[in-house]
Design a protein around this motif. Structure first.
Motif, PDB file in Angstrom:
ATOM      1  N   ALA A  41       0.657  -1.194  -0.112  1.00 39.71           N
ATOM      2  CA  ALA A  41       0.059   0.000   0.012  1.00 39.71           C
ATOM      3  C   ALA A  41       1.006   1.154   0.106  1.00 39.71           C
ATOM      4  N   LYS A  42       1.993   1.020   0.760  1.00 37.78           N
ATOM      5  CA  LYS A  42       2.908   2.471   0.677  1.00 37.78           C
ATOM      6  C   LYS A  42       3.602   2.461  -0.486  1.00 37.78           C
ATOM      7  N   THR A  43       3.927   1.369  -1.171  1.00 40.92           N
ATOM      8  CA  THR A  43       4.979   1.368  -2.256  1.00 40.92           C
ATOM      9  C   THR A  43       4.068   1.630  -3.756  1.00 40.92           C
ATOM     10  N   PHE A  44       2.759   1.281  -3.736  1.00 34.82           N
ATOM     11  CA  PHE A  44       2.122   1.286  -4.814  1.00 34.82           C
ATOM     12  C   PHE A  44       0.721   1.779  -4.505  1.00 34.82           C
ATOM     13  N   PRO A  45       0.854   3.186  -4.050  1.00 28.97           N
ATOM     14  CA  PRO A  45      -0.530   3.799  -3.459  1.00 28.97           C
ATOM     15  C   PRO A  45      -1.774   3.971  -4.389  1.00 28.97           C
ATOM     16  N   ASP A  46      -1.312   4.070  -5.711  1.00 25.50           N
ATOM     17  CA  ASP A  46      -2.407   4.114  -6.835  1.00 25.50           C
ATOM     18  C   ASP A  46      -2.759   2.783  -7.442  1.00 25.50           C
ATOM     19  N   ASP A  47      -2.230   1.533  -7.060  1.00 24.97           N
ATOM     20  CA  ASP A  47      -2.433   0.367  -7.555  1.00 24.97           C
ATOM     21  C   ASP A  47      -3.769  -0.153  -6.847  1.00 24.97           C
ATOM     22  N   ILE A  48      -4.659  -0.423  -7.737  1.00 22.48           N
ATOM     23  CA  ILE A  48      -6.067  -0.893  -7.279  1.00 22.48           C
ATOM     24  C   ILE A  48      -5.943  -2.154  -7.226  1.00 22.48           C
ATOM     25  N   GLY A  49      -5.161  -3.065  -7.753  1.00 22.24           N
ATOM     26  CA  GLY A  49      -4.935  -4.611  -7.519  1.00 22.24           C
ATOM     27  C   GLY A  49      -6.075  -5.295  -8.357  1.00 22.24           C
ATOM     28  N   PHE A  50      -5.861  -6.529  -8.093  1.00 20.56           N
ATOM     29  CA  PHE A  50      -6.766  -7.480  -8.874  1.00 20.56           C
ATOM     30  C   PHE A  50      -7.802  -8.141  -7.909  1.00 20.56           C
ATOM     31  N   PRO A  51      -8.918  -8.471  -8.334  1.00 19.45           N
ATOM     32  CA  PRO A  51      -9.940  -9.052  -7.292  1.00 19.45           C
ATOM     33  C   PRO A  51      -9.348 -10.163  -6.473  1.00 19.45           C
ATOM     34  N   ASP A  52      -8.737 -11.221  -7.018  1.00 16.49           N
ATOM     35  CA  ASP A  52      -8.241 -12.241  -6.174  1.00 16.49           C
ATOM     36  C   ASP A  52      -7.164 -11.694  -5.177  1.00 16.49           C
ATOM     37  N   PHE A  53      -6.408 -10.722  -5.690  1.00 18.44           N
ATOM     38  CA  PHE A  53      -5.330 -10.164  -4.604  1.00 18.44           C
ATOM     39  C   PHE A  53      -5.996  -9.415  -3.635  1.00 18.44           C
ATOM     40  N   LEU A  54      -7.186  -8.529  -3.810  1.00 21.09           N
ATOM     41  CA  LEU A  54      -7.647  -7.987  -2.738  1.00 21.09           C
ATOM     42  C   LEU A  54      -8.361  -8.832  -2.094  1.00 21.09           C
ATOM     43  N   PHE A  55      -8.889 -10.115  -2.348  1.00 15.89           N
ATOM     44  CA  PHE A  55      -9.786 -11.099  -1.431  1.00 15.89           C
ATOM     45  C   PHE A  55      -8.517 -11.587  -0.667  1.00 15.89           C
ATOM     46  N   GLU A  56      -7.335 -12.061  -1.230  1.00 14.01           N
ATOM     47  CA  GLU A  56      -6.200 -12.568  -0.251  1.00 14.01           C
ATOM     48  C   GLU A  56      -6.065 -11.408   1.004  1.00 14.01           C
ATOM     49  N   TRP A  57      -5.906 -10.412   0.547  1.00 11.75           N
ATOM     50  CA  TRP A  57      -5.512  -9.218   1.384  1.00 11.75           C
ATOM     51  C   TRP A  57      -6.766  -9.182   2.494  1.00 11.75           C
ATOM     52  N   THR A  58      -7.751  -9.348   1.986  1.00 11.49           N
ATOM     53  CA  THR A  58      -8.784  -9.576   3.155  1.00 11.49           C
ATOM     54  C   THR A  58      -8.927 -10.333   4.037  1.00 11.49           C
ATOM     55  N   VAL A  59      -8.379 -11.640   3.479  1.00  9.86           N
ATOM     56  CA  VAL A  59      -8.331 -12.925   4.442  1.00  9.86           C
ATOM     57  C   VAL A  59      -6.912 -12.738   5.354  1.00  9.86           C
TER      58      VAL A  59
END
Length: 195
Positions: free
Chosen positions: A61-79
């Motif tokens: 989040a600090k290094t890529f503040p504008d990167d919205i990510g992919f759905p599976d990546f965001l899901f993994e982040w949530t978990v």
């Protein structure tokens, strides 16, 4: 998981970090067109190293503040956030995950995804995405997360926001008036920033 498998996953994470660091040294920034930065969350989940995974996502989040990510990546982040006991952040990331792909949470829970005409790139990839999504509520290590997610999705606030967000996306699919589209996109953006 055997010690050898653990070692392999840890090596993959270290190799990715090394490759990203080399890019930064070489280019003065990151040119990660291969998408290596999205892979460690999956490996941290497989290892059950939730603290390490959260540390990685903080760096991301600090290094890529504008990167919205992919759905599976965001899901993994949530978990990872949930498993680390960061429930408020997990709730926020679950909403962001939903906004990135409105099918992903239902896919995880085993609910049939009903395609709807909407203004969203994932609408086109919905069938292939759900066939390839590697997570399921049936996985023993995700049972607690699954229960929490069901409770979150059943709250009136989440349902109301979800319904409004989908209605906006459906309207955008057919709306031609530029001013109306701008208004709808602004409202959708405000909803995405909800939590």
């Amino acid at each position: 998981m055997t010690p050898k498998q653990i070692q392999r996953l840890e090596k993959k994470i270290a190799d990715i970090k090394r490759a990203l660091a080399a890019e930064k040294r070489k280019f003065g920034g990151y040119d990660d067109s291969r998408g290596l930065r999205y892979l460690p969350t999956r490996y941290y989940l497989q290892l059950g190293d939730y603290k390490g995974g959260v540390t990685y996502t903080r760096w991301f989040a600090k290094t890529f503040p504008d990167d919205i990510g992919f759905p599976d990546f965001l899901f993994e982040w949530t978990v990872l956030l949930f498993k680390a006991g960061k429930f408020d952040q997990a709730r926020s990331k679950a909403w962001q995950t939903f906004c990135s792909n409105t099918y992903i949470l239902d896919t995880f829970l085993g609910n049939p995804a009903q395609p709807i005409a909407k203004y969203e790139w994932s609408n086109l990839a919905q069938e292939s995405f759900t066939d390839q999504f590697p997570y399921s509520q049936q996985q023993a290590e995700l049972q607690d997360f699954s229960q929490w997610l069901v409770e979150l999705l059943s709250t009136d606030l989440f349902k109301t926001r979800k319904d409004r967000y989908i209605a906006i996306q459906q309207r955008l699919a057919t709306e031609d008036d530029q001013e109306t589209r701008r208004y709808l996109l602004n409202e959708a953006h405000q909803l995405e920033e909800w939590f």
